[in-house]
Design an enzyme around this catalytic site. Structure first.
Site, PDB file in Angstrom:
ATOM      1  N   LYS A  80     -85.369 -16.619  -9.536  1.00  0.00           N
ATOM      2  CA  LYS A  80     -86.613 -17.300  -9.929  1.00  0.00           C
ATOM      3  C   LYS A  80     -87.255 -16.545 -11.089  1.00  0.00           C
ATOM      4  O   LYS A  80     -87.248 -15.303 -11.104  1.00  0.00           O
ATOM      5  CB  LYS A  80     -87.565 -17.346  -8.718  1.00  0.00           C
ATOM      6  CG  LYS A  80     -88.836 -18.152  -8.948  1.00  0.00           C
ATOM      7  CD  LYS A  80     -89.658 -18.277  -7.661  1.00  0.00           C
ATOM      8  CE  LYS A  80     -90.933 -19.060  -7.843  1.00  0.00           C
ATOM      9  NZ  LYS A  80     -91.706 -19.214  -6.603  1.00  0.00           N
ATOM     10  N   SER A 155     -92.998 -23.871  -5.247  1.00  0.00           N
ATOM     11  CA  SER A 155     -92.818 -23.581  -6.651  1.00  0.00           C
ATOM     12  C   SER A 155     -91.401 -23.144  -7.014  1.00  0.00           C
ATOM     13  O   SER A 155     -91.037 -23.184  -8.188  1.00  0.00           O
ATOM     14  CB  SER A 155     -93.799 -22.500  -7.094  1.00  0.00           C
ATOM     15  OG  SER A 155     -93.552 -21.280  -6.411  1.00  0.00           O
ATOM     16  N   SER A 179     -93.406 -21.749  -0.932  1.00  0.00           N
ATOM     17  CA  SER A 179     -92.587 -22.008  -2.118  1.00  0.00           C
ATOM     18  C   SER A 179     -91.097 -21.731  -2.002  1.00  0.00           C
ATOM     19  O   SER A 179     -90.349 -22.053  -2.917  1.00  0.00           O
ATOM     20  CB  SER A 179     -93.140 -21.229  -3.305  1.00  0.00           C
ATOM     21  OG  SER A 179     -94.241 -21.915  -3.806  1.00  0.00           O
TER      22      SER A 179
HETATM   23  N1  GLN Z   1     -97.810 -24.848  -2.936  1.00  0.00           N
HETATM   24  C1  GLN Z   1     -98.508 -23.629  -2.666  1.00  0.00           C
HETATM   25  C2  GLN Z   1     -99.467 -23.352  -3.799  1.00  0.00           C
HETATM   26  O1  GLN Z   1     -99.512 -24.123  -4.689  1.00  0.00           O
HETATM   27  C3  GLN Z   1     -97.560 -22.501  -2.441  1.00  0.00           C
HETATM   28  C4  GLN Z   1     -97.092 -21.831  -3.660  1.00  0.00           C
HETATM   29  C5  GLN Z   1     -96.194 -20.668  -3.386  1.00  0.00           C
HETATM   30  O2  GLN Z   1     -95.781 -20.443  -2.258  1.00  0.00           O
HETATM   31  N2  GLN Z   1     -95.951 -19.881  -4.433  1.00  0.00           N
HETATM   32  O3  GLN Z   1    -100.169 -22.402  -3.806  1.00  0.00           O
END
Ligand code: GLN
Length: 490
Positions: A80, A155, A179
Site C-alpha cells: 500500500k 482505503s 481499510s
Molecule cells: N473508512 C474509514 C475511514 O474513512 C476507515 C479508513 C481506514 O481504515 N484507513 O476513516
C-alpha cells in the site's frame, strides 16, 4: 493451475521442490500486471524492472547456497502506498506527497527484506487512507475485478484489487477503521487487521496513530498467517508495539472449531444490512454450527456509538498528524506565495484533496478548547466503554462474528459525493479499531450479481490464532476460491 492462481503457500511448496523458479513466478506476475492493470488501475507505481533483476539474483543466490531456500525468498508482494520503501515513492495517493521518495524503510519492509521479498509496486488507496472506496485517491480510481464498474472498497482498495486480480500473490494494507477488512470483503479475498501493537507502525504515514495497524491482504487464510509471521513483532522504533512471544501463526490452523464459542451480536444484523449479505452471513453461522461451534446471540449495545466516536478520534488525530505537511518540511509546496503564511495555507489548500481537508477541519474543531470536552473527551469515554463491552463479551466467547460490511461493492460514483453515507458504511468495522482488537474478513459467498460478501471474525487482544483457526476452518469447508471467480466484466 497457473502460477498466478496459486496462494503463496502453494508457490512455496513448488519452490521447495524446485518445480519452479523465483524468476518464473515474478515473470508471470509482471506479465499479468501488463494485461490487467489497464482495467483495474490498482498501482500508483510499479517496480517491475527491479523485481525481475532481483528475482534472477535470488535464484542465483539460492543455487549457490547464499540464500536459504525457505520457499518464501523471492515471493513478490504489493505494498500500500502509505508504507515507506527506501528510495521509492510513497505518495499516500496524495498530490501532497506526489514526489516524496522515502528516505528509509518501514519496519515491515525491513522484515520483508529479511525474507528477500520482491516488491512489485505501490498500491492505490484513498488519500492518506481516508475513505472506503479508493475513489479519494488523487491519482486514479481503482476498479473492482469482480465488476469493473464497482469500487474495490477502501482505503486499501489497490491492495485488495491487485490480489483479487492475481496481479500480486499477496499485499500489505493498513486498517484504521476497516481499510483492510472492507476492501478484502468487496474483492473476495482475505484481510487481517492485527491487534493494535502487534505490528510496528514505524514507516507508515500516520493517519490516526491510536487506531492504525498494518496487516495482510491475501488469497487465503494460511497466507495471512504466513505474512503475519513475517511482519509481527516488537519494534524499538515504535513505542506502541508490544513485546509478546514470537508465534508461528500457521501452527494454529487446526481445521477444527468444535467447542468454539461464537457470539453473534444482534446489533450488526439490523437495519441497513443488505438482505443478501445477512443471508450469506447467516448461512455461514449455520455452517459453523454444523462444524461443531457453539453459537449464541449476544448484544453489543454500546457498539452503536462506535462510529461517532471513531470519526471524532480519527479526525482529531489526523488533524494533528497532518500538521507536518506545511510545504516546508515535506512534499508539495505552492508556487504562489509572498510570505510564510501563504506557503502554509496555499501548499495545504492545493496539496490536500477535499476529504482530507474535511477531516482536518472536523478534527481541529473537536480539539478546539470550546468543544474539546463535548466531543473529543466524550469520544474517548465512549472508547473506554466499547473496550469494556468487548472485554465482557470475551469472558464468555472466543470469537465474535459479524458481516464485514453492510453491502457488497457498489458502483463507482454512487457514494463519493455523500461523505456521511460513506462513513455510515463503516459501521461493522470501526469498533474493532476503537477497542484495539484483531479481526479478519473472509469471503462467505456472493450475491445474485456474483459480487463477494465478507464475514468478519473478531478476537480478543493478541488472540489472532483463535480467529485464524476459525477462519481457516470455514474456508476449508466452504471452498470459496474453488467456487467463485472474478469476472472482470464491465
Ligand atoms: N473508512 C474509514 C475511514 O474513512 C476507515 C479508513 C481506514 O481504515 N484507513 O476513516
Amino acid at each position: 493451475m497457473e502460477i498466478i492462481d496459486l496462494a503463496v503457500h502453494e508457490l512455496q511448496e513448488k519452490l521447495l521442490k524446485k518445480e519452479i523458479t523465483v524468476e518464473q513466478i515474478n515473470k508471470e506476475y509482471t506479465e499479468r500486471m501488463k494485461i490487467k492493470e489497464p482495467d483495474v488501475q490498482a498501482f500508483v507505481s510499479t517496480l517491475e524492472e527491479q523485481a525481475l533483476e532481483k528475482a534472477k539474483e535470488i535464484d542465483r543466490k539460492i543455487s549457490t547456497g547464499e540464500i536459504l531456500n525457505d520457499g518464501l525468498a523471492g515471493i513478490p508482494i504489493g505494498i500500500k502506498d502509505n508504507i515507506c520503501i527506501k528510495g521509492t515513492k510513497t505518495t499516500c495517493s496524495s498530490k501532497m506527497l506526489e514526489n516524496f521518495e522515502a528516505p528509509y524503510n518501514a519496519t515491515v519492509i525491513e522484515k520483508l527484506d529479511e525474507k528477500n521479498s520482491i516488491y512489485l509496486g505501490k498500491l492505490n488507496m484513498d488519500e492518506f487512507a481516508m475513505g472506503a472506496s479508493t475513489e479519494y485517491s488523487a491519482f486514479k480510481k481503482t476498479r473492482n475485478p469482480w465488476n469493473l464498474n464497482t469500487v474495490p472498497g477502501g482505503s486499501s482498495g489497490g491492495s485488495a484489487a491487485a490480489v483479487a486480480a492475481n496481479m500480486v500473490p499477496w499485499a500489505l494494507g493498513s486498517d484504521t477503521g476497516g481499510s483492510i477488512r472492507q476492501p478484502a470483503s468487496f474483492c473476495g479475498v482475505v484481510g487481517l487487521k492485527p491487534t493494535y501493537g502487534l505490528v510496528s507502525r514505524y514507516g507508515i504515514v500516520a493517519f490516526a496513530s491510536s487506531l492504525d495497524q498494518i496487516g495482510p491482504i491475501t488469497k487465503d487464510v494460511k497466507d495471512a498467517a504466513i505474512l503475519l509471521n513475517i511482519i509481527a513483532g516488537k519494534d524499538e522504533k515504535d513505542t506502541t508495539s508490544i513485546t509478546i512471544d514470537k508465534k508461528d501463526y500457521t501452527k494454529c490452523l487446526k481445521n477444527d472449531v468444535r467447542g468454539l464459542k461464537i457470539g453473534v451480536p444482534k446489533e450488526f444484523f439490523g437495519e441497513g444490512i443488505n438482505p443478501e449479505v445477512k443471508e450469506k452471513v447467516e448461512n455461514a453461522i449455520e455452517k459453523y454450527r454444523e462444524l461443531g461451534a457453539e453459537i449464541e446471540e449476544i448484544s453489543l449495545d454500546i457498539a452503536k456509538y462506535s462510529l461517532a466516536a471513531y470519526y471524532i478520534i480519527a479526525c482529531a488525530e489526523a488533524s494533528s498528524n497532518l500538521g507536518r505537511f506545511d510545504g516546508i518540511r515535506y512534499g508539495y509546496r505552492t508556487e504562489n506565495f509572498e510570505n510564510l503564511k501563504d506557503i502554509f495555507v496555499n501548499s495545504r489548500s492545493e496539496g490536500f484533496g477535499d476529504e482530507v481537508k474535511r477531516r482536518i477541519i472536523l478534527g481541529t474543531y473537536v480539539l478546539s478548547s470550546g468543544y474539546y470536552d463535548a466531543y473529543y473527551k466524550k469520544a474517548q469515554q465512549v472508547r473506554t466503554l466499547v473496550k469494556k463491552e468487548f472485554e465482557n463479551a470475551f469472558k464468555k466467547y472466543d470469537v465474535i462474528l459479524t458481516p464485514t460490511s453492510p453491502t457488497v461493492a457498489y458502483e463507482i460514483g454512487t457514494k463519493s459525493n455523500n461523505p456521511l453515507e460513506m462513513y455510515l458504511a463503516d459501521i461493522c468495522t470501526v469498533s474493532v479499531n476503537i477497542a484495539g482488537l484483531p479481526a479478519i474478513s473472509i469471503p462467505c459467498g456472493v450475491d445474485k450479481n456474483n459480487m463477494p460478501i465478507g464475514l468478519q471474525l473478531i478476537g480478543n487482544r493478541f488472540e489472532e490464532e483463535t480467529i485464524l483457526n476459525a477462519a481457516y476452518t470455514f474456508e476449508q469447508a466452504f471452498k470459496f476460491r474453488e467456487k467463485f471467480k472474478p469476472e472482470f466484466k464491465i
